[in-house]
Design a protein around this motif. Structure first.
Motif, PDB file in Angstrom:
ATOM      1  N   THR A   1      13.236 -22.825 -17.170  1.00 40.05           N
ATOM      2  CA  THR A   1      14.689 -22.865 -17.150  1.00 40.05           C
ATOM      3  C   THR A   1      15.094 -23.445 -18.495  1.00 40.05           C
ATOM      4  O   THR A   1      14.698 -24.566 -18.834  1.00 40.05           O
ATOM      5  CB  THR A   1      15.218 -23.750 -16.008  1.00 40.05           C
ATOM      6  OG1 THR A   1      14.732 -23.227 -14.776  1.00 40.05           O
ATOM      7  CG2 THR A   1      16.737 -23.776 -15.996  1.00 40.05           C
TER       8      THR A   1
ATOM      9  N   MET B   1       4.106 -19.245 -14.406  1.00 39.47           N
ATOM     10  CA  MET B   1       4.976 -20.315 -14.837  1.00 39.47           C
ATOM     11  C   MET B   1       6.383 -19.747 -15.018  1.00 39.47           C
ATOM     12  O   MET B   1       6.562 -18.638 -15.508  1.00 39.47           O
ATOM     13  CB  MET B   1       4.481 -20.885 -16.173  1.00 39.47           C
ATOM     14  CG  MET B   1       5.430 -21.880 -16.767  1.00 39.47           C
ATOM     15  SD  MET B   1       5.115 -22.415 -18.463  1.00 39.47           S
ATOM     16  CE  MET B   1       3.392 -22.497 -18.608  1.00 39.47           C
ATOM     17  N   LYS B   2       7.365 -20.544 -14.616  1.00 38.08           N
ATOM     18  CA  LYS B   2       8.765 -20.193 -14.821  1.00 38.08           C
ATOM     19  C   LYS B   2       9.410 -21.274 -15.668  1.00 38.08           C
ATOM     20  O   LYS B   2       9.072 -22.450 -15.546  1.00 38.08           O
ATOM     21  CB  LYS B   2       9.503 -20.056 -13.502  1.00 38.08           C
ATOM     22  CG  LYS B   2       9.077 -18.861 -12.695  1.00 38.08           C
ATOM     23  CD  LYS B   2       9.942 -18.695 -11.481  1.00 38.08           C
ATOM     24  CE  LYS B   2       9.484 -17.481 -10.696  1.00 38.08           C
ATOM     25  NZ  LYS B   2      10.354 -17.240  -9.546  1.00 38.08           N
TER      26      LYS B   2
ATOM     27  N   THR C   1       9.734 -26.541 -17.083  1.00 39.80           N
ATOM     28  CA  THR C   1       8.969 -25.574 -16.303  1.00 39.80           C
ATOM     29  C   THR C   1       9.296 -25.807 -14.834  1.00 39.80           C
ATOM     30  O   THR C   1       9.925 -26.811 -14.483  1.00 39.80           O
ATOM     31  CB  THR C   1       7.452 -25.738 -16.519  1.00 39.80           C
ATOM     32  OG1 THR C   1       7.058 -27.000 -15.987  1.00 39.80           O
ATOM     33  CG2 THR C   1       7.079 -25.650 -17.988  1.00 39.80           C
ATOM     34  N   ASP C   2       8.840 -24.915 -13.980  1.00 41.91           N
ATOM     35  CA  ASP C   2       9.094 -25.089 -12.548  1.00 41.91           C
ATOM     36  C   ASP C   2       8.406 -26.327 -11.985  1.00 41.91           C
ATOM     37  O   ASP C   2       8.786 -26.836 -10.938  1.00 41.91           O
ATOM     38  CB  ASP C   2       8.713 -23.834 -11.758  1.00 41.91           C
ATOM     39  CG  ASP C   2       7.304 -23.356 -12.024  1.00 41.91           C
ATOM     40  OD1 ASP C   2       6.665 -23.843 -12.985  1.00 41.91           O
ATOM     41  OD2 ASP C   2       6.835 -22.483 -11.283  1.00 41.91           O
ATOM     42  N   SER C   3       7.418 -26.867 -12.719  1.00 41.21           N
ATOM     43  CA  SER C   3       6.755 -28.096 -12.266  1.00 41.21           C
ATOM     44  C   SER C   3       7.310 -29.350 -12.950  1.00 41.21           C
ATOM     45  O   SER C   3       6.772 -30.436 -12.768  1.00 41.21           O
ATOM     46  CB  SER C   3       5.240 -27.997 -12.496  1.00 41.21           C
ATOM     47  OG  SER C   3       4.978 -27.833 -13.873  1.00 41.21           O
TER      48      SER C   3
END
Length: 76
Positions: A4, A1-2, A26-28
């Protein structure tokens, strides 16, 4: 998971420690809130440390909220 994250001007106590509130995604695309107590750059490069310090000082100032109450409600 990333993640921002973006800093806010809010400061809240989390598990007894003052933390700046950061919000992000999250990136999703899931919205998140992060309670950040400290940030430590992981480098010894003086140029990168200088940039980090400038960026850290440019964060929005913490918003101070004052609470007032009626002194008649205070027991002697």
């Amino acid at each position: 998971m990333k993640l921002t994250l973006e800093p806010t001007d809010r400061l809240e106590t989390f598990e007894g420690a003052p933390c700046r509130i950061w919000t992000g995604l999250t990136d999703s695309g899931v919205e998140v809130v992060a309670f950040v107590r400290s940030i430590s750059p992981q480098t010894h490069d003086e140029e990168k440390l200088s940039v980090f310090d400038r960026e850290l000082k440019a964060l929005p100032p913490i918003r101070r909220e004052w609470v007032s109450f009626d002194y008649r409600m205070v027991a002697d």
